[in-house]
Design an enzyme around this catalytic site. Structure first.
Site, PDB file in Angstrom:
ATOM      1  N   TYR A 154       0.831  -1.209   0.000  1.00 22.63           N
ATOM      2  CA  TYR A 154       0.000   0.000   0.000  1.00 22.63           C
ATOM      3  C   TYR A 154       0.865   1.259   0.000  1.00 22.63           C
ATOM      4  O   TYR A 154       0.662   2.190  -0.794  1.00 22.63           O
ATOM      5  CB  TYR A 154      -0.916  -0.020   1.220  1.00 22.63           C
ATOM      6  CG  TYR A 154      -1.814   1.184   1.372  1.00 22.63           C
ATOM      7  CD1 TYR A 154      -2.975   1.302   0.613  1.00 22.63           C
ATOM      8  CD2 TYR A 154      -1.516   2.191   2.280  1.00 22.63           C
ATOM      9  CE1 TYR A 154      -3.810   2.400   0.760  1.00 22.63           C
ATOM     10  CE2 TYR A 154      -2.345   3.296   2.440  1.00 22.63           C
ATOM     11  CZ  TYR A 154      -3.493   3.390   1.673  1.00 22.63           C
ATOM     12  OH  TYR A 154      -4.325   4.484   1.824  1.00 22.63           O
ATOM     13  N   LYS A 158       1.281   4.391  -2.772  1.00 23.43           N
ATOM     14  CA  LYS A 158       1.016   5.798  -2.465  1.00 23.43           C
ATOM     15  C   LYS A 158       2.236   6.679  -2.699  1.00 23.43           C
ATOM     16  O   LYS A 158       2.105   7.840  -3.103  1.00 23.43           O
ATOM     17  CB  LYS A 158       0.502   5.927  -1.026  1.00 23.43           C
ATOM     18  CG  LYS A 158      -0.847   5.250  -0.788  1.00 23.43           C
ATOM     19  CD  LYS A 158      -1.934   5.802  -1.706  1.00 23.43           C
ATOM     20  CE  LYS A 158      -3.290   5.188  -1.443  1.00 23.43           C
ATOM     21  NZ  LYS A 158      -4.355   5.755  -2.277  1.00 23.43           N
TER      22      LYS A 158
END
Length: 214
Positions: A154, A158
């Site tokens: 994740y 990002k």
């Protein structure tokens, strides 16, 4: 002046809140999420319609190029143009790096990074064609500024969105298109609840500040 906006991942959480705020600010808003979320999108669309603002439901998988192109074409055809793209859709998988599979990693990159890239690209092409500028926003996170345990895939996605946004801002600025990423901390959404539940199950004794991530 308000115009026409698309919000991806609008069926719940931050995406839903963004859509509602844009409506309050006078925008006509196209609501996007996966086809499996159509009912939630329609419920939100009905709620928005009661305020008197125009809305349009456009289910699509943002990781699929043809679906993103079709979504933008449909919105332009039904609503008359595109002034704001909010590439908000994203997922999170909570696992230690040693247990993260290649399939896990590719799935997150496909939705979070490729999906954002495709929304940026095709929104920009439409805005350039219109010749009136516009605004493009992408969903980063505090996890785009600092890596967090159990959020390797994740956080990587990002960080990539921050770089992509900086490049897009430099390339699209000449056309009057602003490009920014927002990096919220912990927000009480279903995604955050799922993330914390997974983290507590996987590593209940690990002292990590997941409450500060999005």
């Amino acid at each position: 002046m308000p115009g026409i906006a698309i919000v991806t991942g609008a069926s719940r959480g931050i995406g839903r809140a963004i859509a509602c705020r844009l409506v309050r600010d006078g925008f006509k808003v196209a609501l996007n999420d996966l086809p499996s979320q159509r009912r939630e999108l329609e419920e939100l669309g009905n709620e928005i319609s009661q305020s008197g603002n125009g809305t349009f439901i456009s289910p699509a998988d943002v990781s699929v190029e043809g679906e993103v192109k079709a979504m933008i074409n449909d919105v332009v055809s039904h609503m008359g143009g595109l002034d704001v793209m909010v590439a908000n859709a994203g997922i999170c998988i909570t696992k230690p790096l040693t247990e993260t599979t290649n399939e896990d990693f590719e799935r997150i990159l496909s939705i979070n990074v490729n999906g954002t890239f495709l929304c940026y690209k095709y929104a920009a092409l439409q805005m350039i064609k219109q010749g009136r500028g516009g605004s493009i926003l992408g969903a980063a996170s505090l996890a785009s500024k600092q890596g967090w345990p159990l959020l390797g895939a994740y956080s990587s996605s990002k960080f990539a969105i921050r770089g992509l946004t900086q490049v897009a801002a430099q390339e699209f600025g000449r056309y009057g298109i602003r490009v920014n990423a927002y990096a919220p901390g912990g927000v009480d959404t279903p995604m955050l609840s799922e993330l914390l539940e997974s983290a507590n199950r996987i590593a209940p004794n690990t002292d990590i500040e997941l409450q500060r991530t999005h």
